[in-house]
Design a protein around this motif. Structure first.
Motif, PDB file in Angstrom:
ATOM      1  N   GLY A  77       0.814  -1.209   0.000  1.00 36.28           N
ATOM      2  CA  GLY A  77       0.000   0.000   0.000  1.00 36.28           C
ATOM      3  C   GLY A  77       0.846   1.258   0.000  1.00 36.28           C
ATOM      4  O   GLY A  77       0.638   2.168  -0.824  1.00 36.28           O
ATOM      5  N   ALA A  78       1.821   1.291   0.902  1.00 33.03           N
ATOM      6  CA  ALA A  78       2.670   2.480   0.998  1.00 33.03           C
ATOM      7  C   ALA A  78       3.501   2.669  -0.265  1.00 33.03           C
ATOM      8  O   ALA A  78       3.774   3.793  -0.696  1.00 33.03           O
ATOM      9  CB  ALA A  78       3.583   2.372   2.220  1.00 33.03           C
ATOM     10  N   LEU A  79       3.893   1.539  -0.873  1.00 24.87           N
ATOM     11  CA  LEU A  79       4.708   1.614  -2.086  1.00 24.87           C
ATOM     12  C   LEU A  79       3.888   2.203  -3.237  1.00 24.87           C
ATOM     13  O   LEU A  79       4.409   2.991  -4.043  1.00 24.87           O
ATOM     14  CB  LEU A  79       5.231   0.213  -2.442  1.00 24.87           C
ATOM     15  N   THR A  80       2.641   1.837  -3.294  1.00 25.95           N
ATOM     16  CA  THR A  80       1.769   2.394  -4.337  1.00 25.95           C
ATOM     17  C   THR A  80       1.702   3.926  -4.196  1.00 25.95           C
ATOM     18  O   THR A  80       1.786   4.658  -5.182  1.00 25.95           O
ATOM     19  CB  THR A  80       0.359   1.779  -4.231  1.00 25.95           C
ATOM     20  N   GLU A  81       1.583   4.371  -2.960  1.00 27.95           N
ATOM     21  CA  GLU A  81       1.573   5.821  -2.731  1.00 27.95           C
ATOM     22  C   GLU A  81       2.884   6.466  -3.180  1.00 27.95           C
ATOM     23  O   GLU A  81       2.891   7.556  -3.750  1.00 27.95           O
ATOM     24  CB  GLU A  81       1.307   6.130  -1.249  1.00 27.95           C
ATOM     25  N   CYS A  82       3.991   5.773  -2.916  1.00 22.99           N
ATOM     26  CA  CYS A  82       5.300   6.280  -3.382  1.00 22.99           C
ATOM     27  C   CYS A  82       5.286   6.400  -4.896  1.00 22.99           C
ATOM     28  O   CYS A  82       5.786   7.383  -5.468  1.00 22.99           O
ATOM     29  CB  CYS A  82       6.432   5.351  -2.961  1.00 22.99           C
ATOM     30  N   GLY A  83       4.721   5.383  -5.538  1.00 20.94           N
ATOM     31  CA  GLY A  83       4.640   5.399  -6.997  1.00 20.94           C
ATOM     32  C   GLY A  83       3.821   6.583  -7.468  1.00 20.94           C
ATOM     33  O   GLY A  83       4.223   7.324  -8.371  1.00 20.94           O
ATOM     34  N   GLU A  84       2.697   6.786  -6.838  1.00 21.27           N
ATOM     35  CA  GLU A  84       1.825   7.882  -7.235  1.00 21.27           C
ATOM     36  C   GLU A  84       2.487   9.240  -7.008  1.00 21.27           C
ATOM     37  O   GLU A  84       2.268  10.189  -7.736  1.00 21.27           O
ATOM     38  CB  GLU A  84       0.496   7.765  -6.475  1.00 21.27           C
ATOM     39  N   LYS A  85       3.321   9.272  -5.982  1.00 17.60           N
ATOM     40  CA  LYS A  85       4.037  10.515  -5.667  1.00 17.60           C
ATOM     41  C   LYS A  85       5.225  10.738  -6.613  1.00 17.60           C
ATOM     42  O   LYS A  85       5.789  11.832  -6.685  1.00 17.60           O
ATOM     43  CB  LYS A  85       4.515  10.417  -4.211  1.00 17.60           C
ATOM     44  N   GLN A 113       5.800  -5.921  -8.888  1.00 26.14           N
ATOM     45  CA  GLN A 113       4.882  -5.435  -9.931  1.00 26.14           C
ATOM     46  C   GLN A 113       4.543  -3.957  -9.717  1.00 26.14           C
ATOM     47  O   GLN A 113       4.479  -3.177 -10.675  1.00 26.14           O
ATOM     48  CB  GLN A 113       3.606  -6.281  -9.961  1.00 26.14           C
ATOM     49  N   ILE A 114       4.349  -3.580  -8.461  1.00 27.20           N
ATOM     50  CA  ILE A 114       4.061  -2.163  -8.170  1.00 27.20           C
ATOM     51  C   ILE A 114       5.256  -1.288  -8.564  1.00 27.20           C
ATOM     52  O   ILE A 114       5.102  -0.250  -9.204  1.00 27.20           O
ATOM     53  CB  ILE A 114       3.733  -1.974  -6.670  1.00 27.20           C
ATOM     54  N   GLY A 115       6.448  -1.775  -8.201  1.00 28.69           N
ATOM     55  CA  GLY A 115       7.665  -1.040  -8.556  1.00 28.69           C
ATOM     56  C   GLY A 115       7.763  -0.826 -10.056  1.00 28.69           C
ATOM     57  O   GLY A 115       8.058   0.278 -10.536  1.00 28.69           O
ATOM     58  N   ARG A 116       7.479  -1.889 -10.813  1.00 27.09           N
ATOM     59  CA  ARG A 116       7.584  -1.771 -12.278  1.00 27.09           C
ATOM     60  C   ARG A 116       6.534  -0.826 -12.827  1.00 27.09           C
ATOM     61  O   ARG A 116       6.807  -0.023 -13.715  1.00 27.09           O
ATOM     62  CB  ARG A 116       7.420  -3.157 -12.918  1.00 27.09           C
ATOM     63  N   ILE A 125       8.163   8.958  -6.471  1.00 26.39           N
ATOM     64  CA  ILE A 125       9.450   8.736  -5.783  1.00 26.39           C
ATOM     65  C   ILE A 125      10.231   7.664  -6.549  1.00 26.39           C
ATOM     66  O   ILE A 125       9.686   6.601  -6.835  1.00 26.39           O
ATOM     67  CB  ILE A 125       9.200   8.285  -4.322  1.00 26.39           C
ATOM     68  N   PRO A 126      11.469   7.928  -6.893  1.00 26.03           N
ATOM     69  CA  PRO A 126      12.188   6.968  -7.749  1.00 26.03           C
ATOM     70  C   PRO A 126      12.726   5.731  -7.015  1.00 26.03           C
ATOM     71  O   PRO A 126      13.080   4.753  -7.671  1.00 26.03           O
ATOM     72  CB  PRO A 126      13.345   7.799  -8.306  1.00 26.03           C
ATOM     73  N   GLY A 127      12.833   5.761  -5.663  1.00 26.74           N
ATOM     74  CA  GLY A 127      13.450   4.606  -5.001  1.00 26.74           C
ATOM     75  C   GLY A 127      12.878   4.305  -3.641  1.00 26.74           C
ATOM     76  O   GLY A 127      12.562   5.211  -2.862  1.00 26.74           O
ATOM     77  N   ALA A 128      12.741   3.010  -3.340  1.00 33.01           N
ATOM     78  CA  ALA A 128      12.254   2.571  -2.027  1.00 33.01           C
ATOM     79  C   ALA A 128      13.299   1.666  -1.399  1.00 33.01           C
ATOM     80  O   ALA A 128      13.767   0.729  -2.039  1.00 33.01           O
ATOM     81  CB  ALA A 128      10.940   1.823  -2.184  1.00 33.01           C
ATOM     82  N   VAL A 129      13.643   1.996  -0.148  1.00 36.16           N
ATOM     83  CA  VAL A 129      14.590   1.169   0.601  1.00 36.16           C
ATOM     84  C   VAL A 129      13.769   0.305   1.543  1.00 36.16           C
ATOM     85  O   VAL A 129      13.224   0.793   2.536  1.00 36.16           O
ATOM     86  CB  VAL A 129      15.575   2.074   1.380  1.00 36.16           C
ATOM     87  N   LEU A 130      13.672  -0.990   1.208  1.00 33.87           N
ATOM     88  CA  LEU A 130      12.721  -1.862   1.886  1.00 33.87           C
ATOM     89  C   LEU A 130      13.394  -2.666   2.987  1.00 33.87           C
ATOM     90  O   LEU A 130      13.831  -3.797   2.784  1.00 33.87           O
ATOM     91  CB  LEU A 130      12.048  -2.783   0.867  1.00 33.87           C
ATOM     92  N   ILE A 131      13.482  -2.093   4.175  1.00 36.81           N
ATOM     93  CA  ILE A 131      14.091  -2.778   5.308  1.00 36.81           C
ATOM     94  C   ILE A 131      13.289  -4.007   5.753  1.00 36.81           C
ATOM     95  O   ILE A 131      13.873  -5.028   6.095  1.00 36.81           O
ATOM     96  CB  ILE A 131      14.283  -1.774   6.475  1.00 36.81           C
ATOM     97  N   PRO A 132      11.955  -3.979   5.719  1.00 41.84           N
ATOM     98  CA  PRO A 132      11.196  -5.087   6.305  1.00 41.84           C
ATOM     99  C   PRO A 132      11.537  -6.463   5.739  1.00 41.84           C
ATOM    100  O   PRO A 132      11.819  -6.608   4.538  1.00 41.84           O
ATOM    101  CB  PRO A 132       9.736  -4.737   5.951  1.00 41.84           C
ATOM    102  N   SER A 133      11.497  -7.464   6.609  1.00 41.12           N
ATOM    103  CA  SER A 133      11.582  -8.851   6.143  1.00 41.12           C
ATOM    104  C   SER A 133      10.170  -9.417   6.140  1.00 41.12           C
ATOM    105  O   SER A 133       9.212  -8.727   6.468  1.00 41.12           O
ATOM    106  CB  SER A 133      12.494  -9.647   7.059  1.00 41.12           C
ATOM    107  N   GLY A 134      10.054 -10.686   5.735  1.00 39.48           N
ATOM    108  CA  GLY A 134       8.737 -11.296   5.664  1.00 39.48           C
ATOM    109  C   GLY A 134       8.284 -11.507   4.229  1.00 39.48           C
ATOM    110  O   GLY A 134       7.094 -11.669   3.947  1.00 39.48           O
ATOM    111  N   PHE A 135       9.239 -11.517   3.308  1.00 35.11           N
ATOM    112  CA  PHE A 135       8.906 -11.713   1.891  1.00 35.11           C
ATOM    113  C   PHE A 135       9.398 -13.087   1.422  1.00 35.11           C
ATOM    114  O   PHE A 135       9.225 -14.070   2.143  1.00 35.11           O
ATOM    115  CB  PHE A 135       9.483 -10.561   1.057  1.00 35.11           C
TER     116      PHE A 135
END
Lengths: 712, 712
Positions: free
Chosen positions: B335-343, B369-372, B345-355
């Motif tokens: 969800g937050a990444l989608t907002e970054c996309g809409e804003k 897919q959201i990143g692309r 923002i060219p880069g996301a530093v994804l600290i969280p684990s759980g993927f």
């Protein structure tokens, strides 16, 4: 081997004849005779004096045959056009005879030609080479490799001291890179390992029984699933074998070394009150080091030095002296050494340089002769001296050293000795002894092995050497000693460039490195690949308990460390245990669902101290696991010192229950992990910051020793 | 290659036919057709439909011939009894035909039989194998090795990316252990290197042009002194090649990475005022690290965090944001990444684990897919973040790091990242960046290479990785970048046990290690063998000036160190200069008569500082010498810090005259040498206490880079 009748008389006769005729090599029939005497199977054959005889012989053994020139003057038969293979009929045999004779005459007009050998032609199976060489340091060695040019290019050959045992011989079959070829590849038959081992043992006995055989080649040997036959034999003799280096009995070595290394009284020849003199440094080290025995300064004029009564000569001292430490110029050594001999002193520590290493081999030879005459054992010359910490003895001009422990180290070079001292102090590695061997005019590595073997203060022996004056004596001692205490050796001059430097440094000819490699292995010696490894092994091996089996488990907070630690396990010959299902389940109970059990056990990075504790405790308690490698990842949840103290607690708790297993640790984190690593090391868990290799190398070395000593 | 007419239509037709018929392999005649189209020489041949045709064909090309079954259903012809070699006459050819057909039917009753191939029989020369494989990460690779079972057992084979250049192909001939075999041994002829190189290049072009060719074997190829002919060809196809990983243009990568790594404004999604939370640590690191850009905490409720105005969403921020640092649970990332996309923002530093690493690949796929979709580049997930010291930027939850320098490091694993930080701080190795790559859902090593290539603050790039998501993209970037800046890689999962652990850790399939080895070499990458080596290389390489030639000289106070340093030179591919007579004389002027000139220059242990100075100065001044290795021996005459300061003085004096040569030092002595080593290192001379290996490894790495970059 049981059905072999050694016909020593026949062999003696052949070798005497070759000697009488001034030849350096045996003819093929002579070689065959030696093979027959030692039960080494060779093809049917005979020597033809003319073409018709050749036809008759060949028909008798059946075509195809191989035909070869027999001449004492032609060693390289193929080069001379003296070999024809695949001779298929009477007609071909007749023509072959004439051709070979003609070729031989063309090759060497005045060659004496005995005839043409006709030999059963062998084919099929795997071609191998079995041979023997004479090494300047190790003496007779038996060699084994595959046949063919490719193997020569790859230098894939293995050596053992002769005579070789049956186990040695079998280990040679696994000791080449291409060992799989002998097991049958692509549906081929495996070779008859027993037959090959028999042949290796026989060759090794033959060259051992007759030292004048300097080289021997069975090449090729055809090894099939049901036997091995040597198709060609080449034997070179040398009746001028060097006299063996004098070798005191083990009892005499131990007796002398015990007096020298643990003396009741020492003399310092060249003792001085003047700062900066070597004889002054030695006196101060003896005194300040805390040595409790008698100290006798020897000086031409002084009456007293640093509070000790001085003497003109050791002969003026009333009581017995065990060790004379020399701190005088080279030219005065012989005279003073003679006095030591007359006084009955068993050992001289010869610090002075200016002997063989400085282009004065005659000075060195002179003192060697004096030592032998009076039975004074010589340490050096050209050394820093030695330390023996259990007696607080610093018989050296270097700084005093006082961190007591159970590692005994020696070095051929003074520089390396200083590195040992610095590392020992810095890493808080306690030592029992540090010994300089320098020019090794007399006392060498095997004398030290014999001493440390029975020294109750020593549990590991680590040696740096550039050559072995008597490699065979070393190997024999190491084989015996390594069963009780680990022996680690850093052999310098490993590579050809290195060997060249060794030769300019000590005048010693460094041997073929592959020979050292194999003999070390045969003798249970752990070979260090670098100076740092020698030091780390000496430090870490005594700390670790001996593993009771091969099953190693990695428990890690950092998955990335787990991968690198696994790499290191393979590099160091360790077996990662394949995790039984019940154990896997047991580990999984303690770790988050996304952690990976199996091996490595990946407990994941964010875990509290309890997770480390639970898993490590399980690893120690389960009988199927024999050693643990810990991978720590620095987090706020489990800080470095919390981890370290907890691990030591678990270790001690288990030890109280009688459970002791080797554990090593790799610490990934910020600088605080350095303190944690030191704490762990001081409490019996060799641990390294920022390295996934060193802890595994140390564990691997412990395993190597345990395997070599037959404890696994 | 110039005279080859590529017949693409013919190749296309064959491959289309194979596809239409649903086959996985080409028949021998089809294979020959592809070889013909690419100028790969094969023997004369034809297919016989009956025995008489076989006789006719064979007579036409001349006996002896080889005869082989042709059947689309029989791949392993030898196993099927479908190959007869050495067919010598018309009579034999007739019998051979019948026998092959009978064997084939017995092997597979329902096999469709096209006929029997009759082929000119080749012999003599050296048998080699040329082939091609498809690797999951690197794509098409061409392979070269010697023929025969022994080579298989020894796994002596070398790979290059396809298409290979002519230089690549020639380097393959020298890239096998048994390379000497190609040069002619025991009087044999050398092979025609040009012909082999042509064939390698052609094979590599063929598989590059037609990606559906998944495997190709020319085995054996007979290489003689005047040519090379492929006796057999086997081609396997796979029409379902995976789609290539999307790859932005180099320009786009650099543009995005420059904004992400050197942001003007960052958002912290999940910023927190609460101690112990990741979002709190990130905020503190940004603030305390001294970052001067805008910081926007994002939080669902807070108005202000640590003195910074907080926002509900990145979309509420008025200004542009370059980098969004995520510190929220995995399930909220999309969800937050989608907002970054809409804003935008060219880069996301994804600290969280759980993927993917925690068994949730679908969560990871969703964010990819959201990143692309929005063109947001993703770093991670499952990472510690990154440091970029020139901007005082600590975009991480780990401790702040502030020792600035020019080494850029990255790690796939968080644990290894922490080890990098600890070592860097402890060794005072300044860094420009430390980056965690974790699951590498998007940004990977080649993106970092492209960024650091043009980053003026970075002079060396050192990377730890367990796999390469797109090995080909990495190799292409590394080849380009390594010409300008050294690229060092520690590839974990090297060994099979290690590779297994890698796979359980990241779900990534670690590739065949030999492929990594060869491709790294082809790309100019310096491979680190251990974690410590990666770190030491990153520290040492930038300190050393680039050597201008291969002549290395050792100058040592300890002869023993000289021998070990020589060993290390050989181990690390360095050339000890053979000392010219005039230089030897010049060195001898400065050293005692019993010292050894030559190389190593052994100045002996008791020498004053001036002797070190004179010899090192000479070594720096003489144009024929390109690098120096110093062996220091701790004595009272020349104490450690005296030596260290003097060496730095000499170095600076020479630098003032424009003379700069790489110098490294090995220090043997008591603990004071540690301080001296640090002083030397801080002044441009990588130096190590108690080690004769590490300084030479670092120099060796510098040389490897210089050679790969074409500077030597």
């Amino acid at each position: 081997m049981e059905d072999i009748m050694l016909d020593r008389t026949a062999v003696r006769n052949v070798l005497d004849k070759v000697k009488a005729e001034g030849r350096q090599a045996l003819t093929a029939p002579e070689g065959k005779l030696l093979c027959d005497a030692y039960g080494i199977k060779v093809p049917q054959e005979g020597v033809a004096g003319n073409a018709e005889e050749a036809v008759k012989l060949a028909s008798g053994m059946g075509f195809p045959v191989v035909m070869k020139i027999v001449s004492p003057n032609i060693l390289h038969k193929t080069e001379a056009g003296g070999v024809l293979v695949g001779v298929k009929s009477a007609e071909e045999a007749r023509a072959a005879y004439d051709k070979i004779i003609a070729n031989a005459k063309a090759y060497k007009a005045n060659a004496q030609i005995t005839g043409v050998q006709v030999q059963q032609m062998l084919a099929g199976g795997q071609e191998v080479i079995i041979g023997a060489v004479t090494d300047g340091s190790f003496g007779k060695l038996v060699a084994f490799g595959l046949g063919g040019v490719l193997v020569e290019v790859l230098k894939d050959i293995t050596f053992r001291l002769a005579p070789a045992t049956r186990d040695d011989a079998l280990s040679m079959l696994d000791g080449i890179q291409a060992a799989e070829m002998l097991k049958g590849v692509r549906g081929g038959d495996p070779v008859d390992r027993d037959a090959l081992a028999d042949m290796i043992v026989s060759v090794s006995q033959l060259v051992n029984d007759y030292p004048e055989i300097s080289e021997l080649d069975l090449n090729p040997v055809f090894a099939t699933k049901s036997g091995a036959i040597a198709a060609d034999v080449r034997i070179v003799v040398d009746y001028n074998q060097p006299a063996p280096r004098p070798r005191p009995s083990q009892g005499d070595i131990v007796k002398a070394m015990n007096r020298i290394m643990r003396p009741k009284a020492v003399a310092v020849i060249g003792a001085s009150a003047e700062d900066g003199k070597i004889g002054n440094s030695v006196m101060k080290n003896l005194i300040n080091g805390g040595y409790k025995g008698e100290i006798y300064p020897i000086h031409p004029k002084a009456d007293e030095i640093l509070g000790y009564k001085a003497y003109r000569s050791v002969k003026d001292v009333a009581g017995a002296i065990d060790t004379a430490i020399f701190a005088i110029p080279a030219k005065f050594v012989a005279g003073a050494l003679t006095e030591c001999g007359e006084k009955g002193i068993p050992g001289a520590v010869l610090i002075p340089s200016g002997f063989a290493e400085a282009g004065a081999p005659e000075l060195q030879e002179e003192i060697v002769q004096i030592g032998r005459k009076y039975n004074v054992r010589l340490m050096g010359p050209n050394i820093y001296g030695f330390y023996y910490t259990p007696a607080n003895l610093c018989a050296t001009f270097c700084t005093a050293y006082d961190v007591k422990g159970s590692a005994a180290l020696s070095s051929q070079s003074g520089g390396i000795g200083m590195a040992i001292i610095g590392f020992s102090r810095s890493a808080k590695m306690g030592v029992s002894a540090i010994v300089g061997l320098g020019n090794k005019s007399d006392i060498d590595e095997d004398d030290l092995l014999a001493f440390f073997e029975q020294d109750e203060h020593t549990s590991i022996i680590a040696q740096h050497c550039e050559d072995l004056k008597d490699g065979r004596a070393f190997a024999e001692a190491a084989k015996r000693v390594s069963k009780k205490k680990p022996v680690v050796v850093l052999k310098a001059g490993r590579t050809s460039a290195g060997a060249k430097a060794a030769s300019s440094h000590t005048g010693a000819l460094a041997g073929n490195d592959k020979i050292y490699e194999d003999v070390f292995k045969q003798s249970g010696v752990i070979r260090a690949r670098s100076l740092r490894q020698l030091l780390e092994f000496a430090r870490g091996i005594p700390v670790l308990p001996t593993p009771k089996g091969e099953n190693v488990v990695i428990i890690t907070g950092a998955g990335g460390s787990g991968v690198l630690l696994s790499d290191s396990c393979v590099d160091n010959g360790l077996s990662l245990m394949s995790m039984p299902a019940d154990l896997d389940t047991a580990f999984r109970k303690f770790i988050p669902p996304f952690g990976a059990a199996g091996n490595p056990v990946d407990i994941t990075g964010g875990e509290p101290p309890q997770t480390y504790k639970n898993t490590v405790k399980l690893g120690l308690e389960d009988d199927r696991i024999h050693a643990l490698i810990l991978g720590y990842w620095h987090t706020i949840v489990t800080p470095p010192m919390v981890f370290a103290k907890l691990m030591v607690e678990v270790k001690q708790e288990m030890a109280a229950k009688g459970i002791e297993k080797p554990m090593v640790a790799s610490l990934a984190g910020d600088v605080e992990v350095e303190e944690a690593a030191e704490y762990l090391y001081q409490h019996g868990i060799p641990a390294y910051a920022y390295s996934t290799e060193l802890p595994v190398e140390v564990l691997g070395a412990k395993y190597k020793w345990a395997r070599g000593a037959g404890l696994l």
